[in-house]
Design an enzyme around this catalytic site. Structure first.
Site, PDB file in Angstrom:
ATOM      1  N   ASP A   1       0.829  -1.213   0.000  1.00  8.94           N
ATOM      2  CA  ASP A   1       0.000   0.000   0.000  1.00  8.94           C
ATOM      3  C   ASP A   1       0.858   1.256   0.000  1.00  8.94           C
ATOM      4  O   ASP A   1       1.943   1.278   0.570  1.00  8.94           O
ATOM      5  CB  ASP A   1      -0.917  -0.012   1.240  1.00  8.94           C
ATOM      6  CG  ASP A   1      -2.008   1.041   1.155  1.00  8.94           C
ATOM      7  OD1 ASP A   1      -2.336   1.479   0.032  1.00  8.94           O
ATOM      8  OD2 ASP A   1      -2.534   1.427   2.212  1.00  8.94           O
TER       9      ASP A   1
ATOM     10  N   ASN B   1     -10.937  -2.861  -5.522  1.00  7.13           N
ATOM     11  CA  ASN B   1     -10.169  -1.934  -6.371  1.00  7.13           C
ATOM     12  C   ASN B   1     -10.822  -1.680  -7.729  1.00  7.13           C
ATOM     13  O   ASN B   1     -10.440  -0.746  -8.445  1.00  7.13           O
ATOM     14  CB  ASN B   1      -8.728  -2.427  -6.586  1.00  7.13           C
ATOM     15  CG  ASN B   1      -7.851  -2.299  -5.354  1.00  7.13           C
ATOM     16  OD1 ASN B   1      -6.947  -3.098  -5.133  1.00  7.13           O
ATOM     17  ND2 ASN B   1      -8.101  -1.285  -4.521  1.00  7.13           N
TER      18      ASN B   1
END
Ligand code: IPE
Ligand code: MG
Length: 258
Positions: free
Chosen positions: A29, A77
């Site tokens: 991330d 996502n």
């Protein structure tokens, strides 16, 4: 035995003492913030993230880790802008083209876990080829969670079990933790010992929900594209200092309780 049920893998990498080697999972991330800090498009943050993955896989095998599971693309996502989704969908190809041959030479078994629905035929072929090519490797396991969500995986497993019951292959009373674990995408692999999340966020974000039951969690203040051996070493040092009890109490407490 139902088709999806598999016993734990006997050929998982082992340390010098013959114990199963460590399984580390990482939520990759911070690519977007890394790019933004540099005034770059997010796509370049994701490409730099692939370089960080290459460094981290090398570091993991050097540091004696047996399995690494990384979160590459979550079922959530898809809600990003189409151009960014397209960029993320292109990353496995970019990674396999430059690295799969070397990973295979080094004995790495590559597995992509996640839903196949939604992925292009070209990507599915790349994934299937990577599996077929590396399936007998035993030096190191690299699992890439792609189009993966922990809740989606649990739902898929529950649906498969329900289908087995409806077809008369299973009775509801057959279900226990071991059987259910065998229906998940991570079937056959030991659960992660350590889950690492860089970028300062302190949440699991739907990663390995079932498998995280007894994982130690380490959060690090580094953006994923900057990640490398020193950060993995620091995470392992923090892990080594933890006292893992799996719901039991330590021997000293047993003695004190008389
Ligand atoms: C990780 O970086 C890549 C994926 C989640 C696919 P992000 O894109 O989430 O980066 P930030 O969180 O915006 O910095
Ligand atoms: Mg993020």
């Amino acid at each position: 035995m139902a088709a999806a049920e598999k016993p734990p893998s006997a050929d998982a990498p082992r340390d010098a003492q013959g114990a199963p080697a460590l399984h580390v999972a990482i939520v990759m991330d911070g690519n977007g913030r890394w790019a933004k800090q540099r005034g770059l498009p997010r796509s370049l943050g994701h490409r730099a993230g692939v370089e960080a993955l290459k460094r981290t896989v090398s570091a993991a095998s050097k540091l004696g880790i047996g399995s690494l599971t990384v979160f590459g693309f979550s079922t959530e996502n898809w809600s990003r802008p189409a151009a960014e989704v397209a960029e993320l969908m292109a990353l496995p190809k970019r990674y396999f083209e430059t690295d799969l041959a070397r990973l295979h030479r080094e004995g790495v078994r590559v597995r992509v876990i996640g839903r196949r629905e939604g992925l292009s035929g070209e990507l599915l072929k790349l994934i299937d080829d990577a599996h077929a090519r590396t399936k007998d490797n035993t030096a190191f396991n690299l699992n890439i969670a792609f189009n993966y969500g922990g809740q989606a995986d649990i739902v898929d497993a529950a649906r498969r079990f329900a289908e087995d019951v409806a077809a008369g292959r299973r009775a509801p009373s057959d279900l226990d933790e071991a059987l259910f674990a065998g229906l998940l995408a991570t079937s056959g692999a030991p659960p992660p010992d350590l889950i690492v999340r860089p970028s300062g966020e302190q949440r699991l974000s739907n990663f390995l929900l079932w498998e995280a039951a007894y994982a130690e969690l380490v959060f690090q203040d580094v953006l994923w594209p900057d990640y490398g051996e020193e950060h993995l070493r620091a995470a392992l040092a923090e892990f080594a200092a933890r006292d893992r009890r799996y719901g039991a109490i330590v021997a000293d407490d047993v003695l004190a309780a008389g």
